[in-house]
Design a protein around this motif. Structure first.
Motif, PDB file in Angstrom:
ATOM      1  N   UNK A  41     -18.377   4.060   5.345  1.00 11.31           N
ATOM      2  CA  UNK A  41     -17.961   5.415   5.684  1.00 11.31           C
ATOM      3  C   UNK A  41     -18.226   5.746   7.141  1.00 11.31           C
ATOM      4  N   UNK A  42     -19.142   5.001   7.764  1.00 15.10           N
ATOM      5  CA  UNK A  42     -19.461   5.246   9.165  1.00 15.10           C
ATOM      6  C   UNK A  42     -18.357   4.685  10.053  1.00 15.10           C
ATOM      7  N   UNK A  43     -17.929   5.455  11.008  1.00 11.33           N
ATOM      8  CA  UNK A  43     -16.948   4.956  11.970  1.00 11.33           C
ATOM      9  C   UNK A  43     -17.637   3.985  12.923  1.00 11.33           C
ATOM     10  N   UNK A  44     -16.936   2.934  13.384  1.00  7.20           N
ATOM     11  CA  UNK A  44     -17.559   1.922  14.251  1.00  7.20           C
ATOM     12  C   UNK A  44     -18.275   2.507  15.457  1.00  7.20           C
TER      13      UNK A  44
ATOM     14  N   UNK B 148       0.838  -1.207   0.000  1.00  3.76           N
ATOM     15  CA  UNK B 148       0.000   0.000   0.000  1.00  3.76           C
ATOM     16  C   UNK B 148       0.868   1.251   0.000  1.00  3.76           C
ATOM     17  N   UNK B 149       1.941   1.248   0.788  1.00  3.07           N
ATOM     18  CA  UNK B 149       2.848   2.399   0.823  1.00  3.07           C
ATOM     19  C   UNK B 149       3.469   2.649  -0.543  1.00  3.07           C
ATOM     20  N   UNK B 150       3.865   1.568  -1.206  1.00  2.00           N
ATOM     21  CA  UNK B 150       4.429   1.707  -2.551  1.00  2.00           C
ATOM     22  C   UNK B 150       3.395   2.259  -3.524  1.00  2.00           C
ATOM     23  N   UNK B 151       2.170   1.754  -3.416  1.00  4.27           N
ATOM     24  CA  UNK B 151       1.096   2.232  -4.288  1.00  4.27           C
ATOM     25  C   UNK B 151       0.821   3.719  -4.055  1.00  4.27           C
ATOM     26  N   UNK B 152       0.828   4.145  -2.786  1.00  5.17           N
ATOM     27  CA  UNK B 152       0.592   5.556  -2.477  1.00  5.17           C
ATOM     28  C   UNK B 152       1.692   6.443  -3.047  1.00  5.17           C
ATOM     29  N   UNK B 153       2.935   5.970  -2.972  1.00  2.00           N
ATOM     30  CA  UNK B 153       4.047   6.736  -3.536  1.00  2.00           C
ATOM     31  C   UNK B 153       3.913   6.877  -5.044  1.00  2.00           C
ATOM     32  N   UNK B 154       3.529   5.800  -5.697  1.00  2.00           N
ATOM     33  CA  UNK B 154       3.370   5.834  -7.152  1.00  2.00           C
ATOM     34  C   UNK B 154       2.179   6.710  -7.559  1.00  2.00           C
TER      35      UNK B 154
ATOM     36  N   UNK C  11     -11.490   3.226   1.358  1.00  2.00           N
ATOM     37  CA  UNK C  11     -10.189   2.653   0.993  1.00  2.00           C
ATOM     38  C   UNK C  11      -9.066   3.270   1.820  1.00  2.00           C
ATOM     39  N   UNK C  12      -9.164   4.566   2.063  1.00  2.00           N
ATOM     40  CA  UNK C  12      -8.119   5.228   2.869  1.00  2.00           C
ATOM     41  C   UNK C  12      -8.227   4.826   4.330  1.00  2.00           C
ATOM     42  N   UNK C  13      -9.462   4.723   4.827  1.00  2.00           N
ATOM     43  CA  UNK C  13      -9.666   4.424   6.248  1.00  2.00           C
ATOM     44  C   UNK C  13      -9.375   2.970   6.583  1.00  2.00           C
ATOM     45  N   UNK C  14      -9.792   2.061   5.724  1.00  3.72           N
ATOM     46  CA  UNK C  14      -9.705   0.636   6.050  1.00  3.72           C
ATOM     47  C   UNK C  14      -8.514  -0.077   5.410  1.00  3.72           C
ATOM     48  N   UNK C  15      -8.005   0.481   4.297  1.00  3.79           N
ATOM     49  CA  UNK C  15      -6.884  -0.172   3.620  1.00  3.79           C
ATOM     50  C   UNK C  15      -5.629   0.681   3.571  1.00  3.79           C
ATOM     51  N   UNK C  16      -5.771   1.979   3.860  1.00  3.42           N
ATOM     52  CA  UNK C  16      -4.613   2.867   3.826  1.00  3.42           C
ATOM     53  C   UNK C  16      -4.275   3.388   2.444  1.00  3.42           C
TER      54      UNK C  16
END
Length: 207
Positions: free
Chosen positions: A194-197, A7-13, A71-76
C-alpha cells in the motif's frame, strides 16, 4: 490477449456484479457453520472449531479488503465497489466469532471482562474487535460525507485491526503452526504494497 486487455475486460465484467450478495452469503455461511456444529459436523470440539472457522473467515475478508488498493495500483484491477461489502462481511464474522466465544464457550457474558484481563491473546483479539466497531458504524455514505478527510484517517484503523487479528491467531494456537504465521505474513506484505515507492524510500531514509 494481453494482460492489460484481460484486466480491462475483468473490470468491465466486475461493474455488472453487485456487491450486496456478500451480506446474505456471510450470514448464510455463519448459519451453516452453526448448523454443522449443532449436528456434529465440526468434530469433537464443535465450539472451538466454530470459533476458529469464524475467526479465519474474518481474517480472509480482512486480507481481501486490504488487497483492493494494491491490486488497483499495481495490477489495474478495480475492486473498490466491493471493499465496503468485504469490510462489513468481515465484521459479521468477527461479531459471530465473539458471540461463539462469549455465549457458547464462556456461557456467561459476565465472565467476558475477566477473560479479557486474564488472557493476553483475548486482550489482543478484543482490541482488534474494538477497532473494527467504529469502522463498521461509519461504513456508509452519510459518514463519508459528514466526516470528510477524517473518514479516511479513521478507516486506517483497519491496518491495526488486521495485525491484531493475526497476532491474536498466533497467540491462540498451541505450538508452532504455519497457518497463523502465513496470515500475518500476507497482511504485512499487503500493508507494504500500500505504500507508494516514494513514501517508502522516505521512510527508510528517516529510519
Amino acid at each position: 490477449m494481453s494482460f492489460t486487455s484481460l484486466i480491462e475486460t475483468a473490470n468491465l465484467q466486475l461493474r455488472r456484479v453487485p456487491a450486496w450478495p456478500a451480506y446474505p452469503l456471510a450470514f448464510g455461511y455463519v448459519g451453516w457453520l452453526v448448523w454443522l456444529g449443532a449436528t456434529g459436523g465440526l468434530g469433537v470440539e464443535p465450539v472451538v472449531a466454530l470459533q476458529r472457522a469464524l475467526g479465519e473467515a474474518a481474517l480472509y475478508l480482512l486480507i481481501a479488503g486490504l488487497a483492493v488498493t494494491p491490486l488497483r495500483r499495481h495490477a489495474g484491477l478495480n475492486l473498490l465497489k466491493f471493499r465496503r461489502a468485504l469490510g462489513l462481511s468481515c465484521f459479521i464474522f468477527v461479531v459471530a466469532h465473539f458471540l461463539a466465544w462469549a455465549v457458547l464457550d464462556l456461557q456467561s457474558l459476565g465472565r467476558v471482562w475477566a477473560d479479557i484481563v486474564k488472557r493476553p491473546y483475548i486482550t489482543v483479539g478484543m482490541a482488534g474487535f474494538a477497532l473494527l466497531i467504529p469502522l463498521a458504524l461509519t461504513s456508509n455514505n452519510w459518514s463519508i460525507r459528514h466526516l470528510g478527510a477524517r473518514w479516511r484517517q479513521l478507516h486506517r484503523l483497519t491496518y491495526a485491526a488486521a495485525l491484531l487479528g493475526a497476532v491474536h491467531y498466533i497467540m491462540l494456537v498451541k505450538g508452532f503452526q504455519m497457518r497463523p504465521l502465513i496470515f500475518l505474513a500476507v497482511i504485512l506484505i499487503l500493508l507494504l504494497l500500500r505504500l507508494r515507492p516514494g513514501r517508502l524510500a522516505m521512510r527508510f531514509q528517516r529510519g
